[in-house]
Every structure is written in C-alpha cells, then in structure tokens.
Design an enzyme around this catalytic site. Structure first.
Site, short mmCIF file in Angstrom:
data_model
loop_
_atom_site.label_atom_id
_atom_site.label_comp_id
_atom_site.label_asym_id
_atom_site.label_seq_id
_atom_site.Cartn_x
_atom_site.Cartn_y
_atom_site.Cartn_z
N ARG A 67 37.82 -43.22 5.69
CA ARG A 67 39.11 -42.74 6.23
C ARG A 67 39.00 -41.27 6.62
NH1 ARG A 67 42.55 -43.58 1.45
NH2 ARG A 67 40.58 -44.18 0.50
N ARG A 84 45.88 -41.34 -3.60
CA ARG A 84 45.44 -42.69 -3.95
C ARG A 84 46.60 -43.61 -4.32
NH1 ARG A 84 40.01 -42.42 -7.63
NH2 ARG A 84 38.65 -41.69 -5.99
N GLU A 114 36.02 -42.99 0.25
CA GLU A 114 37.17 -42.40 0.95
C GLU A 114 36.75 -41.70 2.24
OE1 GLU A 114 40.33 -41.77 -2.64
OE2 GLU A 114 38.51 -40.58 -2.61
N HIS A 116 41.23 -47.01 -7.36
CA HIS A 116 40.66 -46.68 -6.06
C HIS A 116 41.41 -47.49 -5.02
CE1 HIS A 116 37.82 -45.90 -2.88
NE2 HIS A 116 37.25 -44.99 -3.66
N HIS A 174 39.40 -48.76 -11.43
CA HIS A 174 38.01 -48.33 -11.45
C HIS A 174 37.54 -47.89 -12.83
CE1 HIS A 174 34.23 -46.96 -10.06
NE2 HIS A 174 34.51 -45.67 -10.18
N HIS A 175 38.34 -47.09 -13.51
CA HIS A 175 37.89 -46.52 -14.79
C HIS A 175 39.08 -46.36 -15.72
CE1 HIS A 175 34.88 -44.10 -17.07
NE2 HIS A 175 35.97 -43.57 -17.59
N ARG A 224 39.04 -38.71 -14.32
CA ARG A 224 37.60 -38.55 -14.54
C ARG A 224 36.94 -38.03 -13.27
NH1 ARG A 224 33.25 -41.44 -13.02
NH2 ARG A 224 34.73 -42.56 -11.72
#
Ligand code: ADP
Length: 447
Positions: free
Chosen positions: A258, A279, A255, A242, A381-382, A421
């Site tokens: 922005r 990203r 997000e 992220h 993040h993941h 994801r």
C-alpha cells in the site's frame, strides 16, 4: 505411562528449544513435549529478524548501537506499558543471545532496520534467507547434538502442583493415552493464543471475524494450564493485528504494498477506506465489506518498486491480468466499476488530493500493464499479553510470589512488549528468556 526427568519443557518453538539447550548444557536431564507433529511452532513463520544491540555482527558492519537505546525504543514502541524490569533483562541479554546462536552455527550475519528501531539491529541470515526457519534449524540441530528428547504429537494438558510447588505435568499422546511426566522443574514455552478465535474475542471483542497468521497450535494452552494453578496474567487484551493477510494461509502482505501505491477495493470494484489509515481503521473497514475481505489492487510500476511482490507472485497468491478488464473478470467483479475507480484514483494522484478518502500519500498512478490483485483480510498476528514472569523467568502467582519450580518464556508470557511489539523484538525475546528460563531451572535444581 510414567516418566521422570529433571526438567520438562512444554513447547518446541524458539523459547522452548533455547531453554532445553541451556538446561541440558548445565547437566540436567531434559524432555521437551510438543503437541504438533513438527518442531518450531510460530517461530518457524517469523520474518523480520532478531533485534539486539552491541553485537559482534553490528561491530563488523560499523553499526553503533547500545542496549540503552534498544531499551528506550522498546518502551516507546510498547507505549510504556511494558514491564521495565523485563525489558531491561531483554535488552541487556539480547546481544549475548546473538553470539550464542552464532556459536551454535546459525547465520545471523546480516543486519537490517525494522520500524521503531533507532539503529540497524535486526539480525537475519545473509542472502535474504528467512529468519524464523534459521532460528529453528540452529536450535534443533543443537538439541539433536545434545541428545535432547523431543516428544512430538504429545500435548501437555495439566501442570501438577500442590501448595504452590510444581512436580511435573500430565500429557496425552496422539491416541489420547495419558503420560505422567514427573519433573522437578517445568518450563512453559507454549507460545501465544493467536490461533484461538474464542479466546481472542474473549479478550477483545473487536477481533470477531479476524483470521490469523499463527500456526494452528497457538491456542493459549499454557495460559490455561498456568492460571489453573494460580499464575497471574498481564496485558491479555494487548493483541497485535495485521490488516492485510491472505485468508487462505495467513501469509502477511507487507504494508509497503500500500505504501508503494496499491489501493484496496471491494467486490463492487470500489475503494472503501484510506488505505494508509491506522491498522485498526483499515481492518474494521475490510470486515464491513462483503466476504469480510478486500483486494489489494496495483499495477506493474508498483510491482517493480517492491521486491516482496515477486515472492508473492512465486507463492501463487497474486492474480494478474494484461488489462483491468481481464483482471476484473478473474476477480468476478464489475469491470466498469473497477475501471471507474482506478480512473478516479489516478485523477487524485495527479491533483494530489484524494477527494474520496483523504489519503495523503499517493506515490504513483495505476496505469501500467500488467494489473494485479491479492485478496486480503485482517488477521491476528501476535498476542503481547500472557503469563506474568519476573526477570528470572519465574512464573508469578496471583498473590505476587513465584510458583516454585515453574518457569515460562516466549509468547506465552506478557510484559516484554507492552501495548505493541516492535518488529524483530519477538524472536530476540524468545531466545533471551528461553535461555534465562533454562538457567533459572538449573539454578533452582542445584540449590
Ligand atoms: P515461542 O515463540 O514463544 O517459542 P512458538 O509458537 O514458536 O512460541 O512455539 C510454541 C510451541 O508450543 C508450538 O510448537 C506449539 O505447538 C507448542 N504447544 C502449544 N501448546 C502445547 C501443549 N499443550 N503441549 C505441547 N506443546 C504445545
């Protein structure tokens, strides 16, 4: 110390607790070990919701949806890198997971829509309460009612196995005392490796310098323990990042800040990237700035357009000023430079052309007092990849066969999310596969 049980579950996030409840409900003796002092893992931090199609909640709200559409969205969102067998099991069982959580007393009666989903299917508490804590509270209450033992501050360090057959684990308490837990089945639910900087860079060197939105226990222990006894891995290099997280606490800034008009500035008071680029581009640009972070800069009109910003203000992560001068002073950046940057940007908004970075969507100029800034940097993040499992949550070894007595569920596994994801799919995934792991362990023990 030596303990014996039917099933030992490693990790007390959503996946581990779901597995423990199913196994205990089936009459097995279950022990959960958790290395942190608290229960809930990263699941506690989850926002968004639980994606499921065909639930009673959707029906009551008049939302038409199906497991087939959920399947198609998930495969597309993951760039078709997902394991189709796992995605099928996930999307076919997601609605039942919601009904199960409701039956345990959880509130998942609101349904929203997150990016990448065709229909409204993201189940969350009504009234805007955070979803991760609701999942943990619901499952933790059930484990207490069932009398499941959760040993916190107990770290699993090894899975004991011989000839592809598992017989328990070795753990350590907080004083380093070794505890041998004999078990007929082991369920790995240790979460991902998003807080293990070394391991992240090993799999993707571009992540050097990234922060993390993960809790400190997300260090990939389960992956190390499983590979040590021959487990196969999938998609390890698929890591979701992220671009705008708060460096001090890993809190993610949506997000939409922005999207609704904020710009990114550096410590010279200058813009440095098209804020709406992908990203990876925004993240790389931020890491190239002094301090490897930037500031989201916006005005009162952006703040008024987005409810989330109020939460950020309450959390104390937003710096404000009546004037741009005052704000620049607090940020310790050059006032004249910042004023010039904002003036130039407002000119681009008027003309509709961003002459500097080619940003195509500039919804509002930034000129209404107060002015605001949030320091942000890119963060992991993941972790989509992990241990290879089949649709019964059996861990698959490097030769392609199941390791006997070993099951895994949740972020420690790979294959469900493929290359990306979708928001709302992780929470549903951990409950679905946690339950499957608990049931498969039961079936295994009863045979
Ligand atoms: P998931 O979403 O897959 O359930 P979480 O991150 O929510 O994953 O939960 C995983 C839990 O496992 C965390 O609470 C983490 O602290 C715990 N954990 C990680 N490694 C170990 C270990 N070696 N021993 C015990 N618990 C562990």
């Amino acid at each position: 110390d030596k303990i014996s049980t039917d099933v030992v579950v490693i990790g007390s996030g959503g996946a581990g607790l779901s597995a423990a409840i199913e196994a205990k409900n089936a009459g097995l003796e279950v022990i959960v070990v958790e290395k942190m002092a608290f229960v809930g893992g990263n699941t506690l931090r989850a926002t968004g919701g639980l994606n499921a199609a065909g639930t009673s909640v959707q029906e009551a709200l008049g939302i038409e949806d199906s497991a087939e559409v959920h399947y198609a969205d998930t495969m597309k969102g993951g760039y078709d890198k997902n394991d189709p067998e796992l995605v099928k099991a996930f999307t076919d069982n997601a609605a039942d997971a919601i009904e199960w959580l409701l039956s345990l007393g959880g509130d998942f009666n609101d349904v929203g829509k997150l990016a990448g989903s065709t229909n409204n299917r993201s189940h969350r508490p009504s009234g805007g309460a955070p979803v991760g804590p609701e999942v943990v509270k619901t499952l933790k209450t059930a484990t207490e009612q069932l009398g499941i033992q959760i040993m916190t501050e107990t770290t699993a360090i090894e899975i004991v196995a011989e000839n592809n057959v598992v017989s328990g684990i070795v753990a350590e308490d907080k004083d380093g005392k070794v505890i041998n837990i004999e078990a007929k089945a082991v369920i790995l639910a240790t979460g991902g490796f998003g807080a293990n900087a070394t391991m992240l860079v090993e799999w993707d060197s571009a992540l050097e310098g990234f922060g993390t939105t993960n809790q400190p226990g997300a260090t990939g222990d389960g992956i190390a323990m499983a590979t040590a006894i021959g487990a196969a891995l999938v998609d390890m290099e698929e890591i979701q990042t992220h671009p705008t997280a708060v460096p001090s606490n890993g809190y993610m800034i949506t997000e939409a800040v922005r999207g609704n008009g904020a710009i990114l500035i550096n410590r010279d008071g200058k813009r440095f990237v098209n804020e709406l680029a992908t990203r990876d581009v925004v993240s790389a640009a931020m890491l190239a700035q002094e301090g490897q972070t930037g500031f989201l800069f916006f005005d009162q009109s952006v703040t008024d357009s987005l409810k989330a910003i109020q939460d950020y203000i309450y959390q104390g992560i937003v710096i404000d000023g009546e004037t741009i001068d005052e704000l620049a002073g607090k940020l310790e950046i050059d006032t004249e430079a910042l004023v010039a940057t904002v003036q130039a940007y407002n000119g681009f908004v008027t003309s509709g052309v961003d002459g500097e970075f080619g940003r195509n969507d500039m919804p509002r100029s930034l000129k209404v007092s107060k002015f605001y800034a949030i320091e942000v940097g890119p963060a992991v993040h993941h972790t989509m990849g992990g241990i290879k499992i089949n649709n019964k949550a059996e861990v698959i070894n490097v030769e392609g066969s199941p390791i006997v007595g070993l099951f895994a569920a949740g972020e420690v596994t790979g294959g469900v999310h493929g290359g990306n994801r979708l928001g709302g799919n992780a929470l549903a995934d951990i409950v679905v596969f946690g339950r499957i792991a608990g049931k498969s362990a039961t079936e295994f023990l009863n045979n």
